[in-house]
Scaffold this motif. Structure first.
Motif, mmCIF file in Angstrom:
data_model
loop_
_atom_site.group_PDB
_atom_site.id
_atom_site.type_symbol
_atom_site.label_atom_id
_atom_site.label_comp_id
_atom_site.label_asym_id
_atom_site.label_seq_id
_atom_site.Cartn_x
_atom_site.Cartn_y
_atom_site.Cartn_z
ATOM 1 N N GLY A 157 34.576 30.687 44.241
ATOM 2 C CA GLY A 157 35.477 31.126 43.189
ATOM 3 C C GLY A 157 36.361 32.274 43.595
ATOM 4 O O GLY A 157 36.344 32.738 44.742
ATOM 5 N N TRP A 158 37.133 32.716 42.621
ATOM 6 C CA TRP A 158 38.083 33.806 42.801
ATOM 7 C C TRP A 158 37.825 34.900 41.777
ATOM 8 O O TRP A 158 37.601 34.619 40.589
ATOM 9 C CB TRP A 158 39.510 33.290 42.654
ATOM 10 C CG TRP A 158 39.901 32.337 43.732
ATOM 11 C CD1 TRP A 158 39.820 30.978 43.720
ATOM 12 C CD2 TRP A 158 40.432 32.682 45.010
ATOM 13 N NE1 TRP A 158 40.264 30.455 44.896
ATOM 14 C CE2 TRP A 158 40.649 31.480 45.712
ATOM 15 C CE3 TRP A 158 40.762 33.878 45.640
ATOM 16 C CZ2 TRP A 158 41.173 31.453 46.998
ATOM 17 C CZ3 TRP A 158 41.281 33.850 46.926
ATOM 18 C CH2 TRP A 158 41.482 32.648 47.595
ATOM 19 N N TYR A 159 37.857 36.107 42.252
ATOM 20 C CA TYR A 159 37.785 37.294 41.420
ATOM 21 C C TYR A 159 38.998 38.152 41.748
ATOM 22 O O TYR A 159 39.642 37.958 42.780
ATOM 23 C CB TYR A 159 36.496 38.068 41.708
ATOM 24 C CG TYR A 159 35.242 37.357 41.257
ATOM 25 C CD1 TYR A 159 34.784 36.233 41.924
ATOM 26 C CD2 TYR A 159 34.515 37.822 40.161
ATOM 27 C CE1 TYR A 159 33.641 35.569 41.513
ATOM 28 C CE2 TYR A 159 33.362 37.171 39.740
ATOM 29 C CZ TYR A 159 32.932 36.044 40.422
ATOM 30 O OH TYR A 159 31.794 35.389 40.000
ATOM 31 N N ARG A 160 39.294 39.095 40.883
ATOM 32 C CA ARG A 160 40.422 39.995 41.160
ATOM 33 C C ARG A 160 40.104 41.405 40.691
ATOM 34 O O ARG A 160 39.291 41.606 39.789
ATOM 35 C CB ARG A 160 41.702 39.496 40.492
ATOM 36 C CG ARG A 160 41.690 39.532 38.975
ATOM 37 C CD ARG A 160 42.952 38.881 38.423
ATOM 38 N NE ARG A 160 42.987 38.920 36.959
ATOM 39 C CZ ARG A 160 43.906 38.303 36.218
ATOM 40 N NH1 ARG A 160 44.877 37.596 36.813
ATOM 41 N NH2 ARG A 160 43.869 38.387 34.902
ATOM 42 N N GLN A 161 40.763 42.343 41.338
ATOM 43 C CA GLN A 161 40.580 43.747 40.990
ATOM 44 C C GLN A 161 41.933 44.441 41.008
ATOM 45 O O GLN A 161 42.589 44.527 42.047
ATOM 46 C CB GLN A 161 39.611 44.430 41.952
ATOM 47 C CG GLN A 161 39.242 45.831 41.543
ATOM 48 C CD GLN A 161 38.049 46.368 42.312
ATOM 49 O OE1 GLN A 161 37.683 45.854 43.373
ATOM 50 N NE2 GLN A 161 37.420 47.391 41.781
ATOM 51 N N ALA A 162 42.328 44.920 39.850
ATOM 52 C CA ALA A 162 43.564 45.688 39.722
ATOM 53 C C ALA A 162 43.255 47.170 39.913
ATOM 54 O O ALA A 162 42.104 47.592 39.716
ATOM 55 C CB ALA A 162 44.189 45.444 38.360
ATOM 56 N N PRO A 163 44.243 47.967 40.274
ATOM 57 C CA PRO A 163 43.996 49.399 40.485
ATOM 58 C C PRO A 163 43.375 50.048 39.250
ATOM 59 O O PRO A 163 43.866 49.860 38.130
ATOM 60 C CB PRO A 163 45.400 49.945 40.752
ATOM 61 C CG PRO A 163 46.149 48.795 41.315
ATOM 62 C CD PRO A 163 45.624 47.588 40.595
ATOM 63 N N GLY A 164 42.301 50.776 39.456
ATOM 64 C CA GLY A 164 41.643 51.488 38.375
ATOM 65 C C GLY A 164 40.797 50.626 37.463
ATOM 66 O O GLY A 164 40.267 51.119 36.455
ATOM 67 N N LYS A 165 40.640 49.363 37.806
ATOM 68 C CA LYS A 165 39.857 48.457 36.964
ATOM 69 C C LYS A 165 38.714 47.844 37.756
ATOM 70 O O LYS A 165 38.719 47.848 38.990
ATOM 71 C CB LYS A 165 40.750 47.353 36.400
ATOM 72 C CG LYS A 165 41.816 47.843 35.438
ATOM 73 C CD LYS A 165 42.535 46.694 34.771
ATOM 74 C CE LYS A 165 43.546 47.168 33.750
ATOM 75 N NZ LYS A 165 44.232 46.040 33.070
ATOM 76 N N GLN A 166 37.750 47.309 37.043
ATOM 77 C CA GLN A 166 36.629 46.645 37.689
ATOM 78 C C GLN A 166 37.036 45.255 38.161
ATOM 79 O O GLN A 166 37.961 44.645 37.621
ATOM 80 C CB GLN A 166 35.455 46.531 36.712
ATOM 81 C CG GLN A 166 34.782 47.856 36.402
ATOM 82 C CD GLN A 166 33.520 47.688 35.576
ATOM 83 O OE1 GLN A 166 33.390 46.760 34.797
ATOM 84 N NE2 GLN A 166 32.565 48.593 35.767
ATOM 85 N N ARG A 167 36.319 44.787 39.156
ATOM 86 C CA ARG A 167 36.535 43.430 39.629
ATOM 87 C C ARG A 167 36.119 42.453 38.515
ATOM 88 O O ARG A 167 35.076 42.627 37.883
ATOM 89 C CB ARG A 167 35.733 43.168 40.896
ATOM 90 C CG ARG A 167 36.102 41.896 41.629
ATOM 91 C CD ARG A 167 35.407 41.811 42.967
ATOM 92 N NE ARG A 167 35.799 42.900 43.867
ATOM 93 C CZ ARG A 167 35.466 42.933 45.156
ATOM 94 N NH1 ARG A 167 34.734 41.963 45.680
ATOM 95 N NH2 ARG A 167 35.853 43.950 45.901
#
Length: 116
Positions: free
Chosen positions: A35-45
């Motif tokens: 699968g795919w996960y994502r993490q934006a600046p200052g946020k949790q994955r």
């Protein structure tokens, strides 16, 4: 051990599309979830989408209807087709492999930036 190599990130305008790819190598279990996960600046994955070895899928509400996950089991590869991209989709996207024993591995991440 499982190694994951991602590709396909980049800069795209809002409304545009990108396709991410991830290929796994090493000690691959026949039964697994990728699968795919994502993490934006200052946020949790966070989870984006996952697909099991029998093709069952699960999507985050924020991407359902815009993103499509698929896999090629012969290549131990997983793909994420991202359409109608929004600025809030900007993040580092990580590929994950999870084996039937519960062990999991991450790719190095690929940056997706949605901006005009």
């Amino acid at each position: 051990q499982v190694q994951l190599v991602e590709s396909g990130g980049g800069l795209v305008q809002p409304g545009g599309s990108l396709r991410l790819s991830c290929e796994a190598s090493g000690s691959i279990f026949r039964i697994n979830t990728m699968g795919w996960y994502r993490q934006a600046p200052g946020k949790q994955r966070e989870l984006v989408a996952v697909i099991t070895s029998v093709g069952s899928t699960n999507y985050a509400d924020s991407v359902r209807g815009r993103f499509t996950i698929s896999r090629d089991s012969a290549k131990n590869a997983v793909y994420l087709q991202m359409n109608s991209l929004k600025p809030e989709d900007t993040a580092v996207y990580y590929c994950q492999y999870r084996g039937s024993t519960g062990s999991y591995f991450w790719g190095q991440g690929t940056q997706v930036t949605v901006s005009s």
